[in-house]
Enzyme design. Structure first.
Site, PDB file in Angstrom:
ATOM      1  N   ASP B   7       0.880  -1.172   0.000  1.00 56.76           N
ATOM      2  CA  ASP B   7       0.000   0.000   0.000  1.00 56.76           C
ATOM      3  C   ASP B   7       0.915   1.218   0.000  1.00 56.76           C
ATOM      4  O   ASP B   7       1.425   1.618   1.049  1.00 56.76           O
ATOM      5  CB  ASP B   7      -0.880  -0.024   1.259  1.00 56.76           C
ATOM      6  CG  ASP B   7      -1.823   1.170   1.317  1.00 56.76           C
ATOM      7  OD1 ASP B   7      -2.207   1.681   0.251  1.00 56.76           O
ATOM      8  OD2 ASP B   7      -2.161   1.593   2.440  1.00 56.76           O
ATOM      9  N   GLU B  68      -1.221  -1.100  -4.749  1.00 56.95           N
ATOM     10  CA  GLU B  68      -2.449  -0.319  -4.940  1.00 56.95           C
ATOM     11  C   GLU B  68      -2.226   0.738  -6.010  1.00 56.95           C
ATOM     12  O   GLU B  68      -1.216   1.437  -6.023  1.00 56.95           O
ATOM     13  CB  GLU B  68      -2.885   0.348  -3.625  1.00 56.95           C
ATOM     14  CG  GLU B  68      -4.244   1.023  -3.787  1.00 56.95           C
ATOM     15  CD  GLU B  68      -4.869   1.408  -2.463  1.00 56.95           C
ATOM     16  OE1 GLU B  68      -5.064   0.518  -1.617  1.00 56.95           O
ATOM     17  OE2 GLU B  68      -5.151   2.602  -2.267  1.00 56.95           O
ATOM     18  N   ASP B 141      -2.380   0.905   7.499  1.00 58.28           N
ATOM     19  CA  ASP B 141      -1.609   0.742   6.262  1.00 58.28           C
ATOM     20  C   ASP B 141      -1.213  -0.713   6.064  1.00 58.28           C
ATOM     21  O   ASP B 141      -1.169  -1.216   4.946  1.00 58.28           O
ATOM     22  CB  ASP B 141      -0.344   1.615   6.302  1.00 58.28           C
ATOM     23  CG  ASP B 141      -0.666   3.027   6.715  1.00 58.28           C
ATOM     24  OD1 ASP B 141      -0.830   3.873   5.835  1.00 58.28           O
ATOM     25  OD2 ASP B 141      -0.781   3.265   7.929  1.00 58.28           O
TER      26      ASP B 141
END
Lengths: 177, 177
Positions: B7, B68, B141
């Site tokens: 991420d 992502e 996260d």
């Protein structure tokens, strides 16, 4: 000092290598444009750019790297790719343990032409003159990269030395990052 | 298959390593958050992130990497840093010659919760359940990175194999890039 300037882009990334000292005409060493295909996978595009820039840094052994700072006033789709390319460009210098300085487009224009709002043609014209070239470097991405390198030599020499000294000091003391 | 999910973020970058097969609960291998200081030089931040991710890829030897995909609906200032971090994340996989797949936040949410508009709490709750954890992974996260890895195992297995085969074929034939 020898500076490698990078005008980051995912489709076309300009690279210019220049030697000189502040306030004097500079000497062109080389310039390049690294291309990647827009329909190619993003991972392959970034890897190709990464490998190409690493090779150019290794070949030309600049004392520092100057990269154009990315702003968001452009097309949003384009700017994402430009931001990704700028990360690869900054890493190319950082991984070679070179000082990396970023400049905004208007800083570069002001350093080269005296006006932060100068057009592309004016920047290219001044780059051609300052490097003593017979004709303008083509394509424009290469001229922009050369302008960045000249800007760094004229403006950034002091800042780059300070950054390099700080990096060296951090390495010596093993300061945690 | 073992997947390393990332991420991307410049201040906090979540990393999650998961093993599993499509449609079955997955096994947690490890998770991390890589931090860089907001007031640190951008070159040092990107280098720290690059080195940290390279170490984690080397340590965990995933078969593929899921990152992502960055969109621009966020704050413009933040998104530039996120785009730069995403380039470093994608490179971490690409430099290790691993297939890299990107997913949008809504693809991840839909894969994990059944709804592309699920909230963070719902994603974290499902990640906790799917990995059979006693309590939710913290910080968020890390949970998002684990969700990406699970999403890739469930959705991306086929696509990753196709990409890997294409990459291998390109290497064999020495196809120009």
């Amino acid at each position: 000092m020898r500076v490698l300037g990078i005008d980051p882009g995912l489709t076309r990334c300009g690279v210019g290598v220049v030697e000189g000292v502040p306030g004097r005409p500079c000497k062109l060493v080389a310039y390049y444009v690294v291309y990647t295909e827009a329909d190619e996978d993003i991972a392959l595009r970034l890897r190709h750019l990464d490998e190409s820039l690493a090779k150019l840094v290794a070949e030309h052994r600049p004392e520092s790297v100057a990269v154009e700072r990315v702003f968001s006033q452009h097309n949003v789709r384009t700017v994402m790719g430009t931001a990704q390319a700028s990360a690869v460009a900054i890493l190319a210098g950082a991984r070679a343990r070179l000082p990396v300085q970023t400049y905004t487009p208007s800083e570069v224009k002001a350093a080269i032409t005296g006006s932060g709002t100068a057009g592309k043609a004016q920047v290219t014209s001044m780059v051609t003159r300052l490097l003593g070239l017979d004709k303008p470097p083509r394509p424009a991405d290469a001229a922009d990269a050369l302008a960045l390198a000249i800007c760094h030599i004229w403006r950034g020499g002091t800042r780059a030395r300070i950054a390099a000294a700080a990096q060296a000091a951090a390495r010596r003391t093993g300061a945690p990052r």
